[in-house]
Motif scaffolding. Structure first.
Motif, PDB file in Angstrom:
ATOM      1  N   SER A  66       0.817  -1.214   0.000  1.00 12.62           N
ATOM      2  CA  SER A  66       0.000   0.000   0.000  1.00 12.62           C
ATOM      3  C   SER A  66       0.854   1.269   0.000  1.00 12.62           C
ATOM      4  CB  SER A  66      -0.951   0.007   1.206  1.00 12.62           C
ATOM      5  OG  SER A  66      -1.677  -1.188   1.259  1.00 12.62           O
ATOM      6  N   VAL A  67       1.959   1.258  -0.753  1.00 13.93           N
ATOM      7  CA  VAL A  67       2.743   2.483  -0.914  1.00 13.93           C
ATOM      8  C   VAL A  67       2.016   3.304  -1.974  1.00 13.93           C
ATOM      9  CG1 VAL A  67       5.007   3.439  -1.439  1.00 13.93           C
ATOM     10  CG2 VAL A  67       4.825   1.156  -0.406  1.00 13.93           C
ATOM     11  N   ALA A  68       1.464   4.408  -1.564  1.00 14.38           N
ATOM     12  CA  ALA A  68       0.563   5.140  -2.462  1.00 14.38           C
ATOM     13  C   ALA A  68       0.654   6.639  -2.210  1.00 14.38           C
ATOM     14  CB  ALA A  68      -0.876   4.672  -2.233  1.00 14.38           C
ATOM     15  N   VAL A  69       0.752   7.383  -3.284  1.00 17.06           N
ATOM     16  CA  VAL A  69       0.747   8.857  -3.183  1.00 17.06           C
ATOM     17  C   VAL A  69      -0.347   9.364  -4.115  1.00 17.06           C
ATOM     18  CG1 VAL A  69       2.080  10.967  -3.637  1.00 17.06           C
ATOM     19  CG2 VAL A  69       3.190   8.991  -2.561  1.00 17.06           C
ATOM     20  N   ALA A  70      -1.169  10.266  -3.601  1.00 18.49           N
ATOM     21  CA  ALA A  70      -2.278  10.796  -4.401  1.00 18.49           C
ATOM     22  C   ALA A  70      -1.730  11.413  -5.687  1.00 18.49           C
ATOM     23  CB  ALA A  70      -3.035  11.836  -3.589  1.00 18.49           C
ATOM     24  N   ARG A  76       7.132  14.315  -5.962  1.00 16.10           N
ATOM     25  CA  ARG A  76       7.698  15.398  -5.128  1.00 16.10           C
ATOM     26  C   ARG A  76       8.442  14.835  -3.907  1.00 16.10           C
ATOM     27  NH1 ARG A  76       2.951  19.929  -5.190  1.00 16.10           N
ATOM     28  NH2 ARG A  76       1.834  19.121  -6.991  1.00 16.10           N
ATOM     29  N   GLY A  77       8.795  13.602  -3.988  1.00 19.82           N
ATOM     30  CA  GLY A  77       9.596  13.022  -2.905  1.00 19.82           C
ATOM     31  C   GLY A  77       8.782  12.467  -1.740  1.00 19.82           C
ATOM     32  N   LEU A  78       7.459  12.477  -1.879  1.00 22.00           N
ATOM     33  CA  LEU A  78       6.627  12.029  -0.754  1.00 22.00           C
ATOM     34  C   LEU A  78       6.736  10.512  -0.534  1.00 22.00           C
ATOM     35  CD1 LEU A  78       4.853  13.276   1.311  1.00 22.00           C
ATOM     36  CD2 LEU A  78       2.920  13.129  -0.258  1.00 22.00           C
ATOM     37  N   GLY A  79       6.715   9.764  -1.643  1.00 22.98           N
ATOM     38  CA  GLY A  79       6.839   8.313  -1.544  1.00 22.98           C
ATOM     39  C   GLY A  79       8.131   7.944  -0.823  1.00 22.98           C
ATOM     40  N   ARG A  80       9.221   8.610  -1.215  1.00 28.54           N
ATOM     41  CA  ARG A  80      10.529   8.322  -0.611  1.00 28.54           C
ATOM     42  C   ARG A  80      10.499   8.633   0.895  1.00 28.54           C
ATOM     43  NH1 ARG A  80      15.966   7.824  -2.248  1.00 28.54           N
ATOM     44  NH2 ARG A  80      15.332   7.689  -4.410  1.00 28.54           N
ATOM     45  N   GLY A 107      10.599  -0.478 -11.012  1.00 25.78           N
ATOM     46  CA  GLY A 107      11.686   0.478 -11.281  1.00 25.78           C
ATOM     47  C   GLY A 107      11.875   1.416 -10.102  1.00 25.78           C
ATOM     48  N   TYR A 108      10.756   1.821  -9.510  1.00 25.30           N
ATOM     49  CA  TYR A 108      10.801   2.736  -8.368  1.00 25.30           C
ATOM     50  C   TYR A 108      11.526   2.090  -7.192  1.00 25.30           C
ATOM     51  CZ  TYR A 108       9.117   5.916  -4.743  1.00 25.30           C
ATOM     52  OH  TYR A 108       9.044   6.814  -3.719  1.00 25.30           O
ATOM     53  N   PHE A 109      11.183   0.836  -6.918  1.00 17.22           N
ATOM     54  CA  PHE A 109      11.758   0.179  -5.743  1.00 17.22           C
ATOM     55  C   PHE A 109      13.204  -0.257  -5.988  1.00 17.22           C
ATOM     56  CE2 PHE A 109       7.179  -0.174  -4.910  1.00 17.22           C
ATOM     57  CZ  PHE A 109       7.139   0.396  -3.646  1.00 17.22           C
TER      58      PHE A 109
HETATM   59  C1  ACO Z   1       4.752  -2.469  -2.445  1.00 12.86           C
HETATM   60  C2  ACO Z   1       3.791  -1.531  -3.177  1.00 12.86           C
HETATM   61  O1  ACO Z   1       3.042  -0.828  -2.509  1.00 12.86           O
HETATM   62  S1  ACO Z   1       3.733  -1.541  -4.866  1.00 12.86           S
HETATM   63  C3  ACO Z   1       2.637  -0.273  -5.312  1.00 12.86           C
HETATM   64  C4  ACO Z   1       3.290   1.068  -5.556  1.00 12.86           C
HETATM   65  N1  ACO Z   1       2.301   2.091  -5.729  1.00 12.86           N
HETATM   66  C5  ACO Z   1       1.732   2.379  -6.930  1.00 12.86           C
HETATM   67  O2  ACO Z   1       2.053   1.828  -7.954  1.00 12.86           O
HETATM   68  C6  ACO Z   1       0.608   3.412  -6.905  1.00 12.86           C
HETATM   69  C7  ACO Z   1       0.794   4.534  -7.917  1.00 12.86           C
HETATM   70  N2  ACO Z   1       2.045   5.248  -7.699  1.00 12.86           N
HETATM   71  C8  ACO Z   1       2.254   6.028  -6.626  1.00 12.86           C
HETATM   72  O3  ACO Z   1       1.434   6.164  -5.719  1.00 12.86           O
HETATM   73  C9  ACO Z   1       3.565   6.764  -6.563  1.00 12.86           C
HETATM   74  O4  ACO Z   1       3.938   7.111  -7.839  1.00 12.86           O
HETATM   75  C10 ACO Z   1       4.701   5.977  -5.910  1.00 12.86           C
HETATM   76  C11 ACO Z   1       4.333   5.562  -4.515  1.00 12.86           C
HETATM   77  C12 ACO Z   1       5.084   4.744  -6.718  1.00 12.86           C
HETATM   78  C13 ACO Z   1       5.930   6.877  -5.838  1.00 12.86           C
HETATM   79  O5  ACO Z   1       5.657   7.970  -5.020  1.00 12.86           O
HETATM   80  P1  ACO Z   1       6.138   9.446  -5.417  1.00 12.86           P
HETATM   81  O6  ACO Z   1       5.945  10.314  -4.234  1.00 12.86           O
HETATM   82  O7  ACO Z   1       5.454   9.792  -6.655  1.00 12.86           O
HETATM   83  O8  ACO Z   1       7.673   9.160  -5.735  1.00 12.86           O
HETATM   84  P2  ACO Z   1       8.932  10.040  -5.315  1.00 12.86           P
HETATM   85  O9  ACO Z   1       8.573  11.459  -5.430  1.00 12.86           O
HETATM   86  O10 ACO Z   1       9.472   9.540  -4.071  1.00 12.86           O
HETATM   87  O11 ACO Z   1       9.916   9.618  -6.488  1.00 12.86           O
HETATM   88  C14 ACO Z   1       9.664  10.075  -7.732  1.00 12.86           C
HETATM   89  C15 ACO Z   1      10.547   9.344  -8.721  1.00 12.86           C
HETATM   90  O12 ACO Z   1      10.139   8.001  -8.821  1.00 12.86           O
HETATM   91  C16 ACO Z   1       9.791   7.695 -10.165  1.00 12.86           C
HETATM   92  N3  ACO Z   1       8.662   6.803 -10.176  1.00 12.86           N
HETATM   93  C17 ACO Z   1       7.434   7.022  -9.687  1.00 12.86           C
HETATM   94  N4  ACO Z   1       6.644   5.969  -9.939  1.00 12.86           N
HETATM   95  C18 ACO Z   1       7.420   5.079 -10.589  1.00 12.86           C
HETATM   96  C19 ACO Z   1       7.187   3.791 -11.108  1.00 12.86           C
HETATM   97  N5  ACO Z   1       5.978   3.191 -11.044  1.00 12.86           N
HETATM   98  N6  ACO Z   1       8.198   3.134 -11.691  1.00 12.86           N
HETATM   99  C20 ACO Z   1       9.423   3.710 -11.799  1.00 12.86           C
HETATM  100  N7  ACO Z   1       9.687   4.930 -11.332  1.00 12.86           N
HETATM  101  C21 ACO Z   1       8.690   5.603 -10.738  1.00 12.86           C
HETATM  102  C22 ACO Z   1       9.420   9.037 -10.758  1.00 12.86           C
HETATM  103  O13 ACO Z   1       9.563   8.995 -12.170  1.00 12.86           O
HETATM  104  C23 ACO Z   1      10.392   9.948 -10.116  1.00 12.86           C
HETATM  105  O14 ACO Z   1      11.610   9.838 -10.781  1.00 12.86           O
HETATM  106  P3  ACO Z   1      12.668  11.108 -10.840  1.00 12.86           P
HETATM  107  O15 ACO Z   1      13.074  11.350  -9.419  1.00 12.86           O
HETATM  108  O16 ACO Z   1      13.739  10.557 -11.696  1.00 12.86           O
HETATM  109  O17 ACO Z   1      11.878  12.225 -11.422  1.00 12.86           O
END
Ligand code: ACO
Length: 617
Positions: A66-70, A76-80, A107-109
């Protein structure tokens, strides 16, 4: 830019609606998340929920979810920031590794240090989570992040402890022998197959070939044993005499078997239930009584195959003993008495009430009817909580086990011929011993009207069994809330949902608990569900032992199809009472390895699967 009013805090129960809405907006699954609400970290601006992240903790491992950002606040760095807080908390709790399943955010993780890993490498506790059991689609990517150095493995020379030397416990022992894993087998009774012997006079409704575990047969054959004729139906006692005892007499088995050893408690060395750090490498400690003394032994894993036979359900329809039941105990038999043999005098010329709707009740009623033909004055009555008699009569010719179908058909014929008094829809509340020594049973009918039935000399209580949960008091177990089965099995076997014999093949993953190395096998794994079949237990034992040996490929290769009962229902109302278990159904009736489902049942009885989501996390 993040809002200046941003706050991060722990979630409370009142936050769930907002969290649920956010997860749904982003297409993330919600199944099981609320159970872990206490771990959720929230990002808020005033009352507005901007983001969240949670974790399910399983011993020293956790599943991030449930890692989720509106959408308006992403990037904007909120997920991190949310994840930094969660990681900090995980380290403080001495969590060794974090894991996750994701479809779109690998990719994010990866950038946060997680690495893709095979699903099979997930710690056992995680396998029982809602996400692993179906909330996440099979194509979701599994990722892991180590937070601490891996714990050293537990000493390999410790034995696996198998509790209970019934058919399933002995099947586990046979598998352990084949795998070369040291083990000890503790049996409370004075013989292997002690519970089967308790109803040894009962003829099973499945032929020999389904009553013998394949690994046991392989080892027996090597010692010159001859298998019984495969199409004959054995008595329960014959299974003990012709299979279990010869197997237990093999030197390699006899060395490991402790008879008269009653296990009273289980724990982990130096750890109570609360302590997490180092838990999975702490050996199990088993306390048991033997020869009037208390003993302890250490084990690397525990397989509880103690069954449920010694925990009969009471007469009371509400699951509590009926008022007066204890005082009337001398005239109540729990299970299936040997009416034609050792206990004939107790029932000949007497009036007996049989309570229950399963195969045990049917067996007892048919034996009483046979006795009534020989012994004048023998009378029988049948009380069952449900008014749906057809369920008790079973599937007749549609049953894939002909003898099981015939049992119900014979009972139906007996009731049609007026050979017994039928009291259906009776919810028993009290039993009273009258001045003449006879018993009066009272309760209510389905409309809530009070009923009272007097003049019974004897009662046979065949209302099923329930597991003894006291053994696992200091272990971290996850049970279905009402069946008391292993949690993952609950939806597959819940008699409120379906009554077919169909159960999805299952093995070590479904049987895993948050307590690594502990498994419940056999009828006890089904808790109070009445549908257990012995072949299921053999397959469980094979899969779990393969997993303990590290052979996940074999452990995951599950091959079991259960025969249909011929009476299928799906989505039964919650008020429909469950058919009680019987030994014939529960403990001693293995099934064909693959029996075709009758057409009427094939579509109606798909096993329930947890709700699925398009996305995952
Ligand atoms: C275990 C789990 O919960 S899996 C489910 C993950 N959640 C989702 O897929 C729900 C939809 N996505 C989101 O809610 C958000 O985009 C999150 C949680 C994945 C990331 O949160 P954010 O606050 O947007 O990310 P944060 O600001 O920390 O990082 C942004 C960077 O991550 C990258 N990023 C964001 N989402 C993704 C993704 N799905 N895949 C790869 N990179 C990503 C952005 O491109 C950005 O890159 P940059 O720094 O090079 O510009």
């Amino acid at each position: 830019m993040l809002p200046t009013s941003l706050t991060l805090r722990q979630a409370g129960p009142a936050d769930w609606p907002a969290i649920q809405a956010l997860l749904q907006t982003l297409g993330l699954p919600t199944a099981g998340a609320q159970h872990h609400l206490a771990t959720f970290v929230l990002a808020l601006s005033g009352e507005e929920l901007l983001g969240c992240a949670g974790a399910e903790v399983y011993g020293r491992h956790a599943l991030l979810r449930s890692v989720a950002v509106a959408p308006a606040w992403q990037g904007r760095g909120l997920g991190r920031r949310l994840l930094q807080v969660l990681l900090q908390q995980a380290r403080a709790r001495e969590i060794a590794s974090l894991h996750l399943l994701t479809q779109g955010a690998s990719g994010y993780f990866t950038r946060l240090g997680f690495a893709v890993a095979p699903r099979s490498s997930a710690p056992a506790g995680l396998q029982a989570s809602a996400e692993f059991r179906g909330a996440c689609p099979a194509d979701a990517v599994f990722m892991s992040l180590a937070l601490q150095a891996p714990a050293p493995a537990m000493a390999d020379d410790l034995p696996v402890a198998v509790l209970g030397a019934g058919p399933v416990g002995l099947a586990a022992a046979a598998q352990l022998l084949e795998r070369g894993l040291p083990f000890v087998l503790l049996e409370a009774g004075d013989s292997v197959g002690r519970n089967l012997l308790d109803y040894g006079h009962v003829r099973l409704f499945s032929p020999w070939r389904y009553n013998i575990d394949a690994s046991m047969a392989r080892r027996l054959s090597a010692s010159g044993w001859t298998a019984p004729p495969e199409d004959e139906l054995p008595l329960a006692a014959e299974v003990v005499e012709r299979v279990l005892r010869p197997f237990a007499a093999l030197p390699e088995l006899a060395r490991a078997l402790k008879l008269g050893a009653r296990v009273s408690a289980l724990s982990r060395e130096g750890m109570d239930k609360v302590k997490s750090a180092g838990r999975e490498r702490a050996p199990f400690v088993l306390r048991y009584q033997q020869d009037g003394r208390e003993h302890e032994l250490r084990a690397r894993a525990v397989l509880d195959a103690t069954g449920t036979w010694n925990q009969p359900n009471p007469l009371g329809a509400n699951g509590l003993p009926a008022r007066g039941e204890a005082e009337a105990a001398a005239q109540i038999h729990y299970g299936i008495p040997d009416i034609a043999g050792a206990q004939r005098a107790r029932y000949a010329g007497r009036r007996t009430l049989v309570v229950g709707a399963g195969h045990s009740a049917a067996n007892a009623l048919l034996d009483l009817a046979a006795l009534a033909r020989e012994a004048p004055g023998t009378r029988l009555a049948w009380a069952l909580r449900s008014s749906a008699l057809h369920k008790a009569f079973g599937g007749g010719a549609a049953d894939a086990l002909p003898a099981r179908g015939a049992l119900g058909s014979a009972l139906q014929q007996l009731s049609q011929e007026g050979g017994l008094e039928v009291l259906s829809g009776l919810r028993i509340e009290a039993v009273q011993r009258e001045a003449d020594g006879r018993l009066t049973v009272s309760g209510r009918d389905e409309q809530g009207q009070a009923l009272s039935l007097a003049g019974f000399d004897q009662i046979i209580c065949a209302t099923g069994q329930r597991p003894d949960l006291s053994l696992g008091r200091e272990l971290r177990l996850r049970l279905d809330p009402w069946l008391e089965s292993t949690e993952a099995l609950g939806p597959l076997i819940d008699p409120n949902l379906h009554s077919c014999g169909t159960v999805r093949p299952h093995g070590h993953r479904e049987l895993a608990h948050p307590e690594p190395g502990f498994y419940t096998l056999g009828v006890k794994s089904y808790g109070r569900a009445p549908t257990f079949l012995m072949a299921t237990g053999f397959e469980q034992a094979r899969s779990v032992v393969a997993a303990l040996a590290g052979d996940l490929e074999a452990a995951d290769r599950l091959e079991l199809a259960l025969p249909e009962t011929g009476v299928c229902s799906l989505g039964g109302s919650a008020s429909a009472p469950a058919a009680p278990a019987s030994p014939a159904a529960a403990g001693c009736c293995p099934t064909p390895a693959s029996a075709p489902a009758p057409a009427a049942c094939a579509t109606a009885c798909q096993p329930a699967t947890p709700a699925r989501s398009a996305c995952c996390g």
